[in-house]
Design an enzyme around this catalytic site. Structure first.
Site, PDB file in Angstrom:
ATOM      1  CG  ASN A  42      -0.782  -0.270   2.465  1.00 58.61           C
ATOM      2  OD1 ASN A  42      -0.158  -1.255   2.804  1.00 58.61           O
ATOM      3  ND2 ASN A  42      -1.193   0.621   3.323  1.00 58.61           N
ATOM      4  CG  ASP A  43      -0.098   4.110   2.802  1.00 56.48           C
ATOM      5  OD1 ASP A  43      -1.030   3.586   2.191  1.00 56.48           O
ATOM      6  OD2 ASP A  43      -0.214   4.558   3.959  1.00 56.48           O
ATOM      7  CD  GLN A  59       2.928   0.872   5.748  1.00 49.71           C
ATOM      8  OE1 GLN A  59       2.149   0.277   6.464  1.00 49.71           O
ATOM      9  NE2 GLN A  59       4.137   1.232   6.168  1.00 49.71           N
ATOM     10  CE1 TYR A 102       0.085  -0.911  10.082  1.00 49.26           C
ATOM     11  CE2 TYR A 102      -1.430   0.744  10.904  1.00 49.26           C
ATOM     12  CZ  TYR A 102      -1.174  -0.561  10.523  1.00 49.26           C
ATOM     13  OH  TYR A 102      -2.183  -1.487  10.593  1.00 49.26           O
ATOM     14  CG  ASP A 162      -0.067   7.687   8.183  1.00 51.99           C
ATOM     15  OD1 ASP A 162       0.388   6.601   8.584  1.00 51.99           O
ATOM     16  OD2 ASP A 162      -1.245   7.822   7.786  1.00 51.99           O
ATOM     17  CD  GLU A 220      -5.701   6.279   6.847  1.00 54.90           C
ATOM     18  OE1 GLU A 220      -5.635   5.369   7.669  1.00 54.90           O
ATOM     19  OE2 GLU A 220      -5.904   6.060   5.641  1.00 54.90           O
TER      20      GLU A 220
HETATM   21  C1  FRU Z   1      -3.129   4.498   4.616  1.00 58.49           C
HETATM   22  C2  FRU Z   1      -2.772   3.771   5.895  1.00 58.49           C
HETATM   23  C3  FRU Z   1      -1.934   4.637   6.816  1.00 58.49           C
HETATM   24  C4  FRU Z   1      -1.199   3.633   7.648  1.00 58.49           C
HETATM   25  C5  FRU Z   1      -0.929   2.539   6.638  1.00 58.49           C
HETATM   26  C6  FRU Z   1      -0.918   1.151   7.188  1.00 58.49           C
HETATM   27  O1  FRU Z   1      -3.394   3.634   3.573  1.00 58.49           O
HETATM   28  O2  FRU Z   1      -3.942   3.340   6.569  1.00 58.49           O
HETATM   29  O3  FRU Z   1      -2.667   5.571   7.577  1.00 58.49           O
HETATM   30  O4  FRU Z   1      -0.021   4.129   8.183  1.00 58.49           O
HETATM   31  O5  FRU Z   1      -1.945   2.649   5.660  1.00 58.49           O
HETATM   32  O6  FRU Z   1      -0.518   0.238   6.211  1.00 58.49           O
END
Ligand code: FRU
Length: 479
Positions: A42-43, A59, A102, A162, A220
């Site tokens: 993800n991020d 991530q 995270y 974050d 976020e």
């Molecule tokens: C956004 C999020 C962040 C968090 C991360 C966890 O997609 O929810 O806020 O740090 O993904 O994977």
């Protein structure tokens, strides 16, 4: 490095090796976008150019195609185009990050790379704790954790995460995404003089503040940047209701242009603008590179958006990043252009002059699973549409001043659509990968980003005129 860290690294590498063949035979593996070797991405995190090399952490859940205790995966590149997968940067192996390292960011100081991230901790009952953590690296590859540097202030829930860090006038600042105890989304600010002791300054802006009404229950992945003397907060609010063509995805990603006063702290700002008009865009992160460009990469996905229906799931991987885009500000709006380095991918240029009257013509795109198309209209009456491999369509209605991206839903195959207003269409630059489409409109004033999943054998890209269209079309294979 502790025992748990060692174990997690070994298990992750075992999974990469065990699933390599399955993952790689997937026709939807991308050709020139960043994706996970296995599992879920993800991020984007810790995006930085350091000593000439770009680093993009992400991530990464290597153990399944769902969310959970994330690692920081790592790619590096000399040119933002060709990326190398590096060893895992951070594993969730300590008491303060055991349920996930995270999202967070990177800065360089004193010949070291520093990363700041959120340590997510959950107990058996699901209760959450959050810690802002610090780790350092001498070589940009292996990191030494330094532990917790900032804790949860009063008045907020543990949805507090974050960190994005930057330096201004000799001081360090850290913006975080937060939720108040009244379930209001906020962006908050910390400051530090030495990177290890951080103090809480307060809210910058958020839901139910003097500048905004109800604006989501959680914010976020904030990022603060300066362009043309304006301060811009990029952030992802959760909990906005759809409103006309806006806020159509499960969660939103956009920005406020304004002026930041770090000492107060406060951000005076205008309205929220969405960054992207497509289906799959979230948690973008920017960096200012060594040439002074502000570059953005986003996650080509959205949390809680039917991810388990994506057709790559049976092949044990899911999601990818957007292309890197250079940001600029034009009339208080962010403009996103694919970075110029992407031109080094261009092969086999084809040029065509299109002249159509209520008719359809194939576009000469040799390998639409890895192609770029540039369309410059000369004359349009009513409108036109471009169909991509039977799985997506870009529709321009000049009459309504409306641009639409349609795709076949990966959940139930039904057609779904996203729209934006475009007064005058000057150019459309489209990047197609095997399972993604990015459409840059009028030099990046509007962008649609989406995953799409065409039948691998269908290579038809065609254009149809509602009444009449004349246009120059250039296309390239990207390799
Ligand atoms: C956004 C999020 C962040 C968090 C991360 C966890 O997609 O929810 O806020 O740090 O993904 O994977």
């Amino acid at each position: 490095m502790n025992v748990r860290d060692q174990e997690l690294r070994e298990q992750a590498m075992k999974r990469v090796a065990a699933y390599e063949n399955i993952v790689n035979q997937d026709p939807y593996r991308l050709h020139y976008h960043i994706m996970p070797p296995v599992g879920l991405l993800n991020d984007p995190n810790g995006f930085i150019q350091w000593k000439g090399t770009y680093h993009l952490f992400y991530q990464w859940m290597p153990f399944k195609t769902g969310h959970g205790a994330k690692c920081w995966g790592h790619y590096s590149s000399r040119d933002l185009v060709r990326w190398r997968h590096e060893e895992i940067a951070l594993t969730p192996s300590d008491w303060y990050d055991r349920s996930g390292c995270y999202s967070g960011s990177a800065i360089a100081e004193n010949d070291m790379l520093h990363v700041f991230y959120t340590g997510n901790v959950r107990d058996e009952e699901g209760n959450r704790e959050t810690y802002q953590c610090h780790a350092v690296s001498k070589d940009g590859i292996s990191f030494e954790k330094r532990g917790v540097v900032a804790r949860l202030p009063e008045g907020y829930t543990a949805h507090f995460r974050d960190p994005k860090v930057w330096k201004k006038d000799g001081r360090w600042y850290m913006v975080l995404g937060a939720q108040t105890e009244r379930l209001e989304g906020r962006a908050v600010l910390f400051t530090s003089q030495n990177l290890t002791e951080w103090s809480f300054l307060g809210d910058l802006t958020g839901s139910n503040t003097d500048q905004l009404g109800e604006f989501g229950y959680m914010w976020e992945c904030p990022d603060i940047i300066t362009l043309d003397g304006k301060d811009i907060l990029i952030v992802c609010p959760q909990g906005l209701e759809a409103e006309g063509f806006r806020f159509q995805n499960v969660y939103q990603s956009g920005y406020f242009v304004g002026e930041l006063d770090e000492r107060k702290p406060a951000l005076r700002h205008g309205d929220f603008e969405e960054l992207d008009r497509g289906f799959d865009f979230y948690a973008p992160q920017t960096t200012k590179d060594e040439s002074g460009r502000r570059i953005l990469i986003g996650w080509m996905g959205v949390p809680d958006q039917d991810e388990q229906s994506q057709p790559t799931i049976p092949n044990e991987w899911v999601h990818c990043m957007t292309l890197p885009r250079e940001l600029s500000l034009k009339k208080n709006r962010l403009v996103q252009k694919p970075v110029q380095e992407l031109r080094t991918l261009r092969q086999e240029e084809k040029n065509a002059h299109i002249s159509l009257k209520q008719d359809t013509e194939m576009l000469d795109v040799k390998q639409p699973e890895k192609a770029e198309i540039l369309l410059i209209p000369q004359y349009i009456e009513e409108g036109f549409d471009i169909s991509f491999r039977g799985a997506a369509r870009l529709i321009y209605s000049k009459t309504d001043g409306l641009l639409t991206l349609e795709r076949n839903s990966y959940v139930d195959e039904r057609t779904e659509a996203r729209h934006c207003r475009v007064e005058r269409l000057k150019d459309v630059n489209i990047f197609l990968d095997s399972s993604s489409i990015e459409v840059f409109v009028n030099g990046g004033e509007e962008v649609f980003t989406a995953r799409y999943f065409p039948y691998p054998g269908n290579n038809r890209v065609s254009i149809s005129a509602r009444k009449e269209i004349k246009a120059e079309v250039t296309s390239w294979t990207l390799a």
